[in-house]
Design a protein around this motif. Sequence first.
Motif, PDB file in Angstrom:
ATOM      1  N   PHE A  84     -71.518  51.659  24.225  1.00 48.89           N
ATOM      2  CA  PHE A  84     -71.575  51.040  22.898  1.00 48.89           C
ATOM      3  C   PHE A  84     -72.644  51.677  22.010  1.00 48.89           C
ATOM      4  O   PHE A  84     -72.802  51.280  20.856  1.00 48.89           O
ATOM      5  CB  PHE A  84     -71.856  49.539  23.032  1.00 48.89           C
ATOM      6  N   ALA A  85     -73.364  52.660  22.555  1.00 46.87           N
ATOM      7  CA  ALA A  85     -74.458  53.280  21.792  1.00 46.87           C
ATOM      8  C   ALA A  85     -73.909  54.331  20.839  1.00 46.87           C
ATOM      9  O   ALA A  85     -73.285  55.295  21.280  1.00 46.87           O
ATOM     10  CB  ALA A  85     -75.476  53.902  22.742  1.00 46.87           C
ATOM     11  N   PRO A  86     -74.104  54.170  19.517  1.00 49.59           N
ATOM     12  CA  PRO A  86     -73.570  55.147  18.561  1.00 49.59           C
ATOM     13  C   PRO A  86     -74.189  56.532  18.702  1.00 49.59           C
ATOM     14  O   PRO A  86     -73.647  57.514  18.210  1.00 49.59           O
ATOM     15  CB  PRO A  86     -73.893  54.515  17.203  1.00 49.59           C
ATOM     16  N   SER A  87     -75.336  56.616  19.393  1.00 45.57           N
ATOM     17  CA  SER A  87     -75.989  57.916  19.561  1.00 45.57           C
ATOM     18  C   SER A  87     -75.346  58.757  20.661  1.00 45.57           C
ATOM     19  O   SER A  87     -75.607  59.953  20.764  1.00 45.57           O
ATOM     20  CB  SER A  87     -77.473  57.721  19.878  1.00 45.57           C
ATOM     21  N   ARG A  88     -74.506  58.128  21.494  1.00 46.44           N
ATOM     22  CA  ARG A  88     -73.834  58.857  22.556  1.00 46.44           C
ATOM     23  C   ARG A  88     -72.508  59.410  22.043  1.00 46.44           C
ATOM     24  O   ARG A  88     -71.874  58.832  21.163  1.00 46.44           O
ATOM     25  CB  ARG A  88     -73.568  57.944  23.762  1.00 46.44           C
ATOM     26  N   ASP A  89     -72.064  60.533  22.596  1.00 47.87           N
ATOM     27  CA  ASP A  89     -70.792  61.102  22.168  1.00 47.87           C
ATOM     28  C   ASP A  89     -70.035  61.642  23.381  1.00 47.87           C
ATOM     29  O   ASP A  89     -70.560  61.700  24.496  1.00 47.87           O
ATOM     30  CB  ASP A  89     -70.991  62.192  21.114  1.00 47.87           C
ATOM     31  N   ALA A  90     -68.791  62.062  23.141  1.00 45.55           N
ATOM     32  CA  ALA A  90     -67.937  62.520  24.233  1.00 45.55           C
ATOM     33  C   ALA A  90     -68.523  63.726  24.949  1.00 45.55           C
ATOM     34  O   ALA A  90     -68.424  63.842  26.174  1.00 45.55           O
ATOM     35  CB  ALA A  90     -66.547  62.840  23.691  1.00 45.55           C
ATOM     36  N   ALA A  91     -69.139  64.624  24.181  1.00 47.93           N
ATOM     37  CA  ALA A  91     -69.688  65.839  24.794  1.00 47.93           C
ATOM     38  C   ALA A  91     -70.807  65.507  25.774  1.00 47.93           C
ATOM     39  O   ALA A  91     -70.905  66.115  26.850  1.00 47.93           O
ATOM     40  CB  ALA A  91     -70.189  66.785  23.709  1.00 47.93           C
ATOM     41  N   ALA A  92     -71.659  64.532  25.422  1.00 48.29           N
ATOM     42  CA  ALA A  92     -72.755  64.162  26.319  1.00 48.29           C
ATOM     43  C   ALA A  92     -72.227  63.569  27.620  1.00 48.29           C
ATOM     44  O   ALA A  92     -72.698  63.900  28.707  1.00 48.29           O
ATOM     45  CB  ALA A  92     -73.684  63.172  25.613  1.00 48.29           C
ATOM     46  N   PHE A  93     -71.243  62.673  27.514  1.00 46.27           N
ATOM     47  CA  PHE A  93     -70.655  62.100  28.718  1.00 46.27           C
ATOM     48  C   PHE A  93     -69.954  63.172  29.553  1.00 46.27           C
ATOM     49  O   PHE A  93     -70.058  63.187  30.789  1.00 46.27           O
ATOM     50  CB  PHE A  93     -69.672  60.996  28.347  1.00 46.27           C
ATOM     51  N   ALA A  94     -69.237  64.064  28.893  1.00 44.75           N
ATOM     52  CA  ALA A  94     -68.501  65.108  29.606  1.00 44.75           C
ATOM     53  C   ALA A  94     -69.449  66.011  30.382  1.00 44.75           C
ATOM     54  O   ALA A  94     -69.200  66.346  31.556  1.00 44.75           O
ATOM     55  CB  ALA A  94     -67.669  65.920  28.623  1.00 44.75           C
ATOM     56  N   ARG A  95     -70.546  66.398  29.748  1.00 43.63           N
ATOM     57  CA  ARG A  95     -71.489  67.317  30.405  1.00 43.63           C
ATOM     58  C   ARG A  95     -72.324  66.620  31.470  1.00 43.63           C
ATOM     59  O   ARG A  95     -72.917  67.289  32.315  1.00 43.63           O
ATOM     60  CB  ARG A  95     -72.358  67.994  29.357  1.00 43.63           C
ATOM     61  N   ALA A  96     -72.351  65.299  31.443  1.00 42.14           N
ATOM     62  CA  ALA A  96     -72.992  64.574  32.543  1.00 42.14           C
ATOM     63  C   ALA A  96     -72.169  64.706  33.818  1.00 42.14           C
ATOM     64  O   ALA A  96     -72.696  64.640  34.932  1.00 42.14           O
ATOM     65  CB  ALA A  96     -73.158  63.108  32.175  1.00 42.14           C
TER      66      ALA A  96
END
Length: 280
Positions: A84-96
């Motif tokens: 729910f954090a607007p500062s997070r994005d798909a790229a950050a989750f993907a690279r995790a």
Amino acid sequence: MNSGQTYTYVLLRYRHDPLAGEIANVGVVMHCAGEGFLGAKTRRTIGRLSKMFPDIEKADLVSGLHAIERGISRVRDRDLPGLFAPSRDAAAFARAVLPDDDSSLIWGDMGSGITRDPATTMDKLYARFVAQYDEATRSGRDDAAVWQPVRERLVARNLADRLVPRTIVSPIDRVEFEHTWKNGAWHCYQPLSFDLASADGIREKAARWSGHMTGLSRAAEQIRPNFIVGAPSDPALNADYRRAIDLLRASALDPQVFDETEVDVMIDQIEDKIATHDAV
């Protein structure tokens, strides 16, 4: 009235040969903070990729794709507040799940949009960037159909048995040619049908074989590549067909390219070279 929520997405790409720049989209990861949504969708089958890259390690790729989907699921279950954090994005989750490295699976640039239904939007992104190219590469005539007139003439001149399969290997590529003969160098003949459904499909196929020429330029064996190419049935794609021929001719190893209307020219050349070789 709900105008929708902002989402971000990133494409997962398969990189077959970094040197040749051969890349194909194989999945998508999407995140919508307003809906607490994080999802991934990857290929279930790799039939098209196996045609593009005959030496692909199918089991390894399928395993890698499944691992990424499972990884995104674990991140979603583990990091619910972060969704729910607007500062997070798909790229950050993907690279995790898959950090940037020199593997065959890499992430593309991030995109964004507005959605009212994240799951449906992810399906549409997958259809647009991954699945649609399955249709684009369908061929009215395959490579074997382009070769058939060549074979008929070879049989008529008692030359068909002189051409044999040969796998050419270099430190960075491996290509199996079904029709070759040796006279110091390996003379390799490859039929290519460009009777495809789209300009993208034509460009992709020409670029793939141009990449193979670059890869095989470092082979220990000397080779003389030749292409016999078939035109698209759609006249609107003729300009793309001509550009594909130009690309092949500009490739490494200086391949000869014969249009299918030049079959007799190519057969005459084969017969003359074999006759010269036999006379020595």
